[in-house]
Every structure is written in structure tokens, then in C-alpha cells.
Design a protein around this motif. Structure first.
Motif, PDB file in Angstrom:
ATOM      1  N   GLU A   1     -33.184 -26.066  73.800  1.00 38.45           N
ATOM      2  CA  GLU A   1     -31.922 -25.482  73.338  1.00 38.45           C
ATOM      3  C   GLU A   1     -30.848 -25.589  74.407  1.00 38.45           C
ATOM      4  OE1 GLU A   1     -29.648 -24.718  70.576  1.00 38.45           O
ATOM      5  OE2 GLU A   1     -31.745 -24.406  70.032  1.00 38.45           O
ATOM      6  N   MET A   2     -31.238 -25.505  75.669  1.00 38.96           N
ATOM      7  CA  MET A   2     -30.272 -25.657  76.763  1.00 38.96           C
ATOM      8  C   MET A   2     -29.678 -27.069  76.747  1.00 38.96           C
ATOM      9  SD  MET A   2     -28.648 -24.146  79.186  1.00 38.96           S
ATOM     10  CE  MET A   2     -29.501 -22.706  79.778  1.00 38.96           C
ATOM     11  N   ILE A   3     -30.499 -28.068  76.447  1.00 43.14           N
ATOM     12  CA  ILE A   3     -30.027 -29.451  76.354  1.00 43.14           C
ATOM     13  C   ILE A   3     -29.040 -29.583  75.191  1.00 43.14           C
ATOM     14  CG2 ILE A   3     -30.735 -31.830  75.857  1.00 43.14           C
ATOM     15  CD1 ILE A   3     -33.436 -31.102  77.279  1.00 43.14           C
ATOM     16  N   VAL A   4     -29.396 -29.008  74.041  1.00 42.98           N
ATOM     17  CA  VAL A   4     -28.516 -29.065  72.874  1.00 42.98           C
ATOM     18  C   VAL A   4     -27.205 -28.335  73.167  1.00 42.98           C
ATOM     19  CG1 VAL A   4     -28.245 -28.337  70.466  1.00 42.98           C
ATOM     20  CG2 VAL A   4     -30.402 -29.322  71.232  1.00 42.98           C
ATOM     21  N   MET A   5     -27.297 -27.176  73.811  1.00 41.62           N
ATOM     22  CA  MET A   5     -26.092 -26.403  74.109  1.00 41.62           C
ATOM     23  C   MET A   5     -25.162 -27.177  75.043  1.00 41.62           C
ATOM     24  SD  MET A   5     -25.621 -22.621  75.737  1.00 41.62           S
ATOM     25  CE  MET A   5     -26.672 -21.876  74.533  1.00 41.62           C
ATOM     26  N   ASP A   6     -25.724 -27.868  76.024  1.00 46.37           N
ATOM     27  CA  ASP A   6     -24.902 -28.695  76.914  1.00 46.37           C
ATOM     28  C   ASP A   6     -24.131 -29.744  76.118  1.00 46.37           C
ATOM     29  OD1 ASP A   6     -25.636 -27.362  79.234  1.00 46.37           O
ATOM     30  OD2 ASP A   6     -27.276 -28.745  79.699  1.00 46.37           O
ATOM     31  N   MET A   7     -24.811 -30.408  75.169  1.00 44.20           N
ATOM     32  CA  MET A   7     -24.137 -31.401  74.322  1.00 44.20           C
ATOM     33  C   MET A   7     -23.063 -30.737  73.467  1.00 44.20           C
ATOM     34  SD  MET A   7     -26.977 -34.128  72.951  1.00 44.20           S
ATOM     35  CE  MET A   7     -27.880 -32.929  72.016  1.00 44.20           C
ATOM     36  N   TYR A   8     -23.398 -29.600  72.895  1.00 46.60           N
ATOM     37  CA  TYR A   8     -22.481 -28.884  72.006  1.00 46.60           C
ATOM     38  C   TYR A   8     -21.212 -28.495  72.756  1.00 46.60           C
ATOM     39  CZ  TYR A   8     -21.706 -26.273  67.680  1.00 46.60           C
ATOM     40  OH  TYR A   8     -21.230 -25.845  66.469  1.00 46.60           O
ATOM     41  N   LEU A   9     -21.384 -27.967  73.973  1.00 43.69           N
ATOM     42  CA  LEU A   9     -20.230 -27.547  74.770  1.00 43.69           C
ATOM     43  C   LEU A   9     -19.426 -28.746  75.268  1.00 43.69           C
ATOM     44  CD1 LEU A   9     -21.911 -24.673  76.808  1.00 43.69           C
ATOM     45  CD2 LEU A   9     -20.262 -24.435  74.939  1.00 43.69           C
ATOM     46  N   ARG A  10     -20.104 -29.792  75.701  1.00 46.41           N
ATOM     47  CA  ARG A  10     -19.433 -30.986  76.221  1.00 46.41           C
ATOM     48  C   ARG A  10     -18.576 -31.651  75.134  1.00 46.41           C
ATOM     49  NH1 ARG A  10     -23.663 -33.355  78.075  1.00 46.41           N
ATOM     50  NH2 ARG A  10     -24.128 -34.548  76.215  1.00 46.41           N
ATOM     51  N   ASN A  11     -19.119 -31.727  73.909  1.00 47.30           N
ATOM     52  CA  ASN A  11     -18.426 -32.405  72.813  1.00 47.30           C
ATOM     53  C   ASN A  11     -17.537 -31.479  71.984  1.00 47.30           C
ATOM     54  OD1 ASN A  11     -19.612 -34.955  73.347  1.00 47.30           O
ATOM     55  ND2 ASN A  11     -21.503 -34.225  72.397  1.00 47.30           N
ATOM     56  N   ARG A  12     -17.601 -30.176  72.274  1.00 49.64           N
ATOM     57  CA  ARG A  12     -16.797 -29.172  71.573  1.00 49.64           C
ATOM     58  C   ARG A  12     -16.968 -29.300  70.054  1.00 49.64           C
ATOM     59  NH1 ARG A  12     -13.469 -26.604  75.003  1.00 49.64           N
ATOM     60  NH2 ARG A  12     -12.005 -25.999  73.371  1.00 49.64           N
ATOM     61  N   TRP A  13     -18.198 -29.354  69.614  1.00 49.66           N
ATOM     62  CA  TRP A  13     -18.503 -29.589  68.207  1.00 49.66           C
ATOM     63  C   TRP A  13     -18.032 -28.474  67.284  1.00 49.66           C
ATOM     64  CZ3 TRP A  13     -24.027 -31.757  69.351  1.00 49.66           C
ATOM     65  CH2 TRP A  13     -23.927 -33.105  69.682  1.00 49.66           C
ATOM     66  N   TRP A  14     -17.840 -27.275  67.799  1.00 52.15           N
ATOM     67  CA  TRP A  14     -17.370 -26.196  66.942  1.00 52.15           C
ATOM     68  C   TRP A  14     -15.963 -26.488  66.421  1.00 52.15           C
ATOM     69  CZ3 TRP A  14     -17.861 -25.770  72.212  1.00 52.15           C
ATOM     70  CH2 TRP A  14     -16.695 -25.547  72.934  1.00 52.15           C
ATOM     71  N   GLU A  15     -15.230 -27.356  67.109  1.00 52.89           N
ATOM     72  CA  GLU A  15     -13.885 -27.713  66.650  1.00 52.89           C
ATOM     73  C   GLU A  15     -13.919 -28.689  65.481  1.00 52.89           C
ATOM     74  OE1 GLU A  15     -12.045 -29.241  70.154  1.00 52.89           O
ATOM     75  OE2 GLU A  15     -11.666 -27.244  70.973  1.00 52.89           O
ATOM     76  N   LEU A  16     -15.035 -29.369  65.279  1.00 51.59           N
ATOM     77  CA  LEU A  16     -15.150 -30.353  64.217  1.00 51.59           C
ATOM     78  C   LEU A  16     -15.504 -29.748  62.870  1.00 51.59           C
ATOM     79  CD1 LEU A  16     -17.113 -33.106  66.155  1.00 51.59           C
ATOM     80  CD2 LEU A  16     -14.646 -32.972  65.752  1.00 51.59           C
ATOM     81  N   VAL A  17     -15.963 -28.507  62.880  1.00 55.58           N
ATOM     82  CA  VAL A  17     -16.372 -27.850  61.642  1.00 55.58           C
ATOM     83  C   VAL A  17     -15.139 -27.289  60.951  1.00 55.58           C
ATOM     84  CG1 VAL A  17     -17.784 -26.018  60.660  1.00 55.58           C
ATOM     85  CG2 VAL A  17     -18.610 -27.286  62.637  1.00 55.58           C
ATOM     86  N   LYS A  18     -14.915 -27.734  59.730  1.00 59.71           N
ATOM     87  CA  LYS A  18     -13.763 -27.285  58.946  1.00 59.71           C
ATOM     88  C   LYS A  18     -14.247 -26.352  57.839  1.00 59.71           C
ATOM     89  CE  LYS A  18     -10.983 -30.165  61.023  1.00 59.71           C
ATOM     90  NZ  LYS A  18     -10.705 -29.800  62.344  1.00 59.71           N
ATOM     91  N   PRO A  19     -13.442 -25.348  57.513  1.00 55.37           N
ATOM     92  CA  PRO A  19     -13.841 -24.458  56.414  1.00 55.37           C
ATOM     93  C   PRO A  19     -13.891 -25.230  55.093  1.00 55.37           C
ATOM     94  CG  PRO A  19     -11.849 -23.646  57.521  1.00 55.37           C
ATOM     95  CD  PRO A  19     -12.192 -24.968  58.127  1.00 55.37           C
ATOM     96  N   VAL A  20     -14.850 -24.890  54.275  1.00 53.17           N
ATOM     97  CA  VAL A  20     -15.040 -25.543  52.980  1.00 53.17           C
ATOM     98  C   VAL A  20     -15.003 -24.458  51.915  1.00 53.17           C
ATOM     99  CG1 VAL A  20     -16.630 -26.899  51.574  1.00 53.17           C
ATOM    100  CG2 VAL A  20     -16.460 -27.339  54.011  1.00 53.17           C
ATOM    101  N   GLU A  21     -14.268 -24.743  50.832  1.00 49.44           N
ATOM    102  CA  GLU A  21     -14.206 -23.792  49.737  1.00 49.44           C
ATOM    103  C   GLU A  21     -15.428 -24.012  48.839  1.00 49.44           C
ATOM    104  OE1 GLU A  21     -11.262 -22.800  46.113  1.00 49.44           O
ATOM    105  OE2 GLU A  21     -10.335 -23.242  48.044  1.00 49.44           O
ATOM    106  N   ILE A  22     -16.159 -22.953  48.634  1.00 49.53           N
ATOM    107  CA  ILE A  22     -17.376 -23.029  47.827  1.00 49.53           C
ATOM    108  C   ILE A  22     -17.223 -22.103  46.629  1.00 49.53           C
ATOM    109  CG2 ILE A  22     -19.859 -22.615  47.773  1.00 49.53           C
ATOM    110  CD1 ILE A  22     -19.872 -23.141  50.792  1.00 49.53           C
ATOM    111  N   GLU A  23     -17.527 -22.620  45.450  1.00 47.95           N
ATOM    112  CA  GLU A  23     -17.503 -21.816  44.241  1.00 47.95           C
ATOM    113  C   GLU A  23     -18.864 -21.144  44.111  1.00 47.95           C
ATOM    114  OE1 GLU A  23     -16.804 -22.418  39.463  1.00 47.95           O
ATOM    115  OE2 GLU A  23     -16.305 -24.032  40.830  1.00 47.95           O
TER     116      GLU A  23
END
Length: 191
Positions: free
Chosen positions: A145-167
Motif C-alpha cells: 500500500e505504501m508503494i501504491v500511495m507513493d504512485m497515487y501522490l506522485r501522479n495526483r490521481w485524485w484530481e483525475l476523478v470527476k463526479p458522475v451523475e448516477i440515477e
């Protein structure tokens, strides 16, 4: 007349029997917390005998049963350290507290730390509470998980997630007016 090999075999048996009878009156290595110094001698380092070691459980565990994953009798304290390191890295990052990845990691890490702190001497209880494998596997999961977190933080992946409207309660009778195999109105416009 006895042959040389028969007499040496008889002598060897005599020594083995006398060694067994001498050691029967002494405490065993596991009873006093010491390892056997030789076949005939055991040296106790404390007056009180430690708890009995049960094969396959706790300190008596000799194998994880998983290829490449050795038994680690200090896995529970390592879990606490590694999961706390995950929380510390998240706290020092600029990832927003509303990011779902952060929320999930914080919940998992806090739960596993709490389970480990409450059962430092009972790895089986920690395994039961976490329900994600043996304590040795939980340590490996924290490393991964530390390896994944390093990638996540380095690439700032949380910025790529866009809200989606779901019915949430779609009408089961409304199929959008399109039969299978027919072209949609958008596809017809493209032609």
C-alpha cells in the motif's frame, strides 16, 4: 565372540539410554526459555518456567504455508509501525480529506492498528479481526500500500476523478426507447 561393529553399536545404545535417563530429570529448554546447549545439557536463565510453546500456534508457528513468506514472530508490532507510517504520509500530503482513496486507507489503517494494539500477544486474534490473511500477509499488504500511495501522490490521481451523475432509482420499464440492434438517434445523426 562379538564383532567390532556389534560392540560399538552396543556401546552407542548404552550412551544413548544413559543420556535419555539423565535428561529426563532436568527441565526442557522450552520450560525455562533457553535453547539446548548440547544433547545432554539445558541451562535455564530464569527461575520461573515460561508458557508452553504449542506447535503451529503463536511462538510455535513454524510456517505460514505460503511460498516465499516466512514466519515473523514480530509481525504485530511491525503492522502497527507500517500502518502508522501510511497515516503519517497521508497527513503530510496535499491530498484532500474528501478523496475516497484517503478515506479508505485511513479507515483500514486505523482499524488494523487498533486490532494490533489490542492484541499484541495474540496474532491469531489480529488475523481474525482483520480478516485479510495472516499477520505476515498484513505486513506485506502495508508495504504494498505504501508503494501504491507513493504512485497515487506522485501522479495526483485524485484530481483525475470527476463526479458522475448516477440515477439511483431507474424506471425498470424505461429502456431508453432503443431496441437491440437498432441505431440510437446520435448514431443516425453521425451518418
Amino acid at each position: 565372540m562379538m564383532s567390532a561393529s556389534a560392540s560399538s553399536l552396543k556401546l552407542l545404545r548404552h550412551h544413548a539410554i544413559s543420556a535419555i535417563s539423565r535428561s529426563a530429570s532436568r527441565p526442557s529448554a522450552s520450560q525455562c526459555g533457553a535453547k539446548s546447549l548440547s544433547m545432554n545439557s539445558v541451562r535455564c536463565f530464569s527461575a520461573a518456567a515460561e508458557e508452553e510453546i504449542v506447535p503451529g500456534i503463536g511462538r510455535g508457528k513454524t510456517s505460514t504455508g505460503l511460498v516465499g513468506l516466512a514466519v515473523d514472530h514480530d509481525a504485530v508490532p511491525k503492522m502497527i509501525t507500517k500502518y502508522q507510517a501510511l497515516l503519517d504520509k497521508l497527513a503530510a500530503s496535499d491530498m484532500p480529506p474528501t478523496a475516497q482513496y484517503r478515506i479508505n486507507i485511513e479507515k483500514i489503517a486505523r482499524f488494523r492498528i487498533k486490532a494490533a494494539q489490542g492484541n499484541l500477544d495474540d496474532p491469531e486474534k489480529v488475523e481474525e479481526l482483520c480478516n485479510c490473511g495472516q499477520v505476515e500477509e498484513l505486513v506485506v499488504q502495508a508495504d504494498n500500500e505504501m508503494i501504491v500511495m507513493d504512485m497515487y501522490l506522485r501522479n495526483r490521481w485524485w484530481e483525475l476523478v470527476k463526479p458522475v451523475e448516477i440515477e439511483f432509482n431507474p424506471d425498470p420499464n424505461d429502456d431508453g426507447g432503443v431496441e437491440w440492434g437498432e441505431e440510437t438517434p446520435k448514431e443516425e445523426e453521425k451518418k
